[in-house]
Design an enzyme around this catalytic site. Structure first.
Site, mmCIF file in Angstrom:
data_model
loop_
_atom_site.group_PDB
_atom_site.id
_atom_site.type_symbol
_atom_site.label_atom_id
_atom_site.label_comp_id
_atom_site.label_asym_id
_atom_site.label_seq_id
_atom_site.Cartn_x
_atom_site.Cartn_y
_atom_site.Cartn_z
ATOM 1 N N ARG A 239 0.858 -1.181 0.000
ATOM 2 C CA ARG A 239 0.000 0.000 0.000
ATOM 3 C C ARG A 239 0.895 1.232 0.000
ATOM 4 N NH1 ARG A 239 -2.961 -2.871 -1.779
ATOM 5 N NH2 ARG A 239 -5.008 -3.580 -1.090
ATOM 6 N N GLU A 268 -4.828 6.675 -6.895
ATOM 7 C CA GLU A 268 -4.986 5.714 -7.999
ATOM 8 C C GLU A 268 -6.380 5.860 -8.611
ATOM 9 O OE1 GLU A 268 -4.049 1.728 -6.784
ATOM 10 O OE2 GLU A 268 -2.043 2.258 -6.122
ATOM 11 N N HIS A 288 -0.409 -0.923 -10.298
ATOM 12 C CA HIS A 288 -1.094 -1.774 -9.308
ATOM 13 C C HIS A 288 -1.584 -3.087 -9.946
ATOM 14 C CE1 HIS A 288 -3.385 -1.551 -5.250
ATOM 15 N NE2 HIS A 288 -3.075 -2.805 -5.546
#
Ligand SMILES: O=C(O)[C@H](O)COP(=O)(O)O
Length: 331
Positions: A239, A268, A288
């Site tokens: 994270r 994001e 990601h």
């Protein structure tokens, strides 16, 4: 008993659940590609009246739980149930089942590939070829000569399912492995438990595997980053907000460390598609995708089904029900 399934699962496991639930409504979010937020969840639950719910991205807030009281459990196909108000679940006595390790193999495989790509300057060499630079008189062998992963010192911050899967893949590379994880009860054979500072001071590859919560926010700060060796690589695929990214940018820009591999970002998608690391040439950035494999559906489906069946049998409840006190993540 009625089960409402909003997470993608495989038929094998839905059939296993049919033995226990008289009715299963399978309507995974992936069919429309839309996650449900608070009001849509209240509407859906009130309409369908399930006893059990399996989700992946949908939002469960206090208001959802307050408005629909029929749930005997929630299965969340996530390593860390970030989409659920965990405190409200325990306040209302709703057990939460999660799927730690669902993406461990996926993350581990991409971790290994990108680390090797970094050490061997693969991206720069590909760009160089694309630009048609390989002509007489050039010496790519020397220009892109890199390092082996073999026998490097790797340090994991958090030793959940993902770093443990990486640890297994690292076996043939004969790496020295250290980890920091104050919450892990059992020692990991073949790896050394050390302090956070020792990881940053001694390792050539420093890899973060922490969940995001109030205790881990910007836990990787300037002081720790400044301890890193000049030839060290920093990796974050867990994270973003567990790292002070402005300080990380600075150590990368000033070349105080060799580089970084980053899969997770503060915003994001990043605003305008731009991240703060874009202008650096010593980073590998991915959007990601470390956990993004088709096989993850199969893994999460099996893990959640095993847990639900055990939960219904009343087996090992302490082990299978998510404990919100656990800080070091499986993500
Ligand atoms: O990479 C992923 O799959 C996402 O970050 C979700 O991971 P989680 O299961 O840890 O929430």
């Amino acid at each position: 008993m009625k089960l409402l399934v909003r997470a993608p699962m495989v038929e094998r496991d839905l059939n296993r659940l049919k033995g226990v639930f008289s009715e299963i409504i399978y309507n995974p979010w992936t069919i429309t590609g839309e996650r449900y937020y608070e009001d849509e969840m209240i509407e859906l639950l009130t309409r369908e009246k399930p006893d059990g719910l399996i989700i992946e991205l949908d939002e469960i807030t206090e208001k959802v739980i307050r408005n629909y009281k029929g749930l005997k459990f929630i299965g969340d196909c996530r390593a860390t149930p970030e989409n659920i108000d965990v405190k409200s679940c325990s306040a209302y006595g709703i057990p939460l089942l999660t799927t730690p390790g669902r993406n461990a193999q996926a993350v581990a495989e991409l971790w290994l590939s990108t680390v090797i790509m970094f050490l061997r300057n693969v991206l720069a060499s590909m760009k160089w070829m694309e630009e048609e630079n390989w002509i007489d008189g050039t010496t790519p062998y020397y220009l892109f000569r890199g390092n082996e992963l073999y026998e490097k010192h790797v340090g994991f911050i958090g030793m959940g399912a993902v770093p443990r899967a990486i640890f297994k893949l690292l076996k043939p590379f004969n790496c020295k492995v250290s980890y920091y994880d104050p919450y892990l009860k059992n020692e990991i054979e073949g790896a050394e438990k050390v302090s956070l500072e020792e990881i940053f001071k001694n390792c050539e590859i420093v890899s973060v595997h922490l969940p995001s919560n109030e205790n881990t926010r910007e836990m990787i700060d300037e002081k720790l980053l400044n301890l890193m060796k000049e030839d060290a690589i920093f990796i974050n695929s867990s994270r973003s907000n567990v790292v002070d990214n402005k300080k990380l940018y600075r150590v990368l820009d000033e070349r105080k460390i060799r580089g970084a591999i980053i899969d997770v970002f503060d915003v994001e998608p990043p605003i305008g598609g731009k991240t703060i690391f874009d202008n650096l040439d010593n980073v590998i950035l991915t959007p990601h995708i470390y956990g993004a494999t088709f096989e993850v559906v199969n893994h999460q489906s099996k893990i959640i089904t095993d847990k639900i069946l055990k939960f219904i049998d009343g087996e090992n409840l302490e082990e299978i029900i998510f404990n919100s006190d656990i800080l070091t993540g499986e993500s």
